[in-house]
Write an enzyme that holds these catalytic residues in place. Structure first.
Site, PDB file in Angstrom:
ATOM      1  N   GLY A 103       0.827  -1.327   0.554  1.00  0.00           N
ATOM      2  CA  GLY A 103      -0.317  -0.526   0.544  1.00  0.00           C
ATOM      3  C   GLY A 103       0.872   0.966  -0.004  1.00  0.00           C
ATOM      4  O   GLY A 103       0.024   2.197  -0.376  1.00  0.00           O
ATOM      5  N   CYS A 104       1.811   1.041   0.112  1.00  0.00           N
ATOM      6  CA  CYS A 104       2.906   1.940  -0.132  1.00  0.00           C
ATOM      7  C   CYS A 104       3.384   2.391  -1.587  1.00  0.00           C
ATOM      8  O   CYS A 104       3.713   1.309  -2.034  1.00  0.00           O
ATOM      9  CB  CYS A 104       4.484   2.490   1.100  1.00  0.00           C
ATOM     10  SG  CYS A 104       4.056   2.451   2.425  1.00  0.00           S
ATOM     11  N   ILE A 105       3.207   4.124  -2.080  1.00  0.00           N
ATOM     12  CA  ILE A 105       3.603   4.075  -3.637  1.00  0.00           C
ATOM     13  C   ILE A 105       5.082   4.837  -3.812  1.00  0.00           C
ATOM     14  O   ILE A 105       5.783   4.972  -1.950  1.00  0.00           O
ATOM     15  CB  ILE A 105       2.906   5.494  -3.081  1.00  0.00           C
ATOM     16  CG1 ILE A 105       1.199   5.144  -3.539  1.00  0.00           C
ATOM     17  CG2 ILE A 105       3.711   6.275  -4.703  1.00  0.00           C
ATOM     18  CD1 ILE A 105       0.584   6.816  -2.980  1.00  0.00           C
TER      19      ILE A 105
END
Length: 105
Positions: A103-105
């Protein structure tokens, strides 16, 4: 696969510089990784988050999101952003020697 040298040891990393083998991480490496991330000194509050990230990764196979960090690590979301201004979950994961959280960009 690329490698990076921290505290005199070459470690395998992915294209973004996250450890691919968290077992190769040591606490002395964290200081160097933090400096590269723009954090000059790791305080006790930083270490609470770093150790929590490693514990969560060991238990669940991924690092926690910022929301989970803020609710369960003992460090508020506001303080997380003060400690890790460039993105708490992503930066703390890198310093903790774990892969980038989902979920981290």
């Amino acid at each position: 696969m690329p490698t990076t040298t921290y505290a005199g040891s070459a470690v395998p990393v992915d294209d973004e510089g996250f450890f691919t083998d968290p077992a190769r991480w040591t606490e002395p490496m964290a200081e160097q990784i933090a400096k590269e991330a723009g954090i000059d000194t790791l305080t006790d509050r930083h270490w609470i988050v770093i150790r929590f990230m490693r514990e969560q990764y060991a238990a669940k196979g991924t690092g926690p999101t910022v929301r989970v960090l803020g609710k369960t690590s003992g460090v508020s979301v506001k303080e997380l952003y003060q400690l890790f201004p460039k993105g708490p979950a992503k930066t703390a994961a890198k310093i903790a020697g774990i892969p980038k959280p989902r979920g981290c960009i």
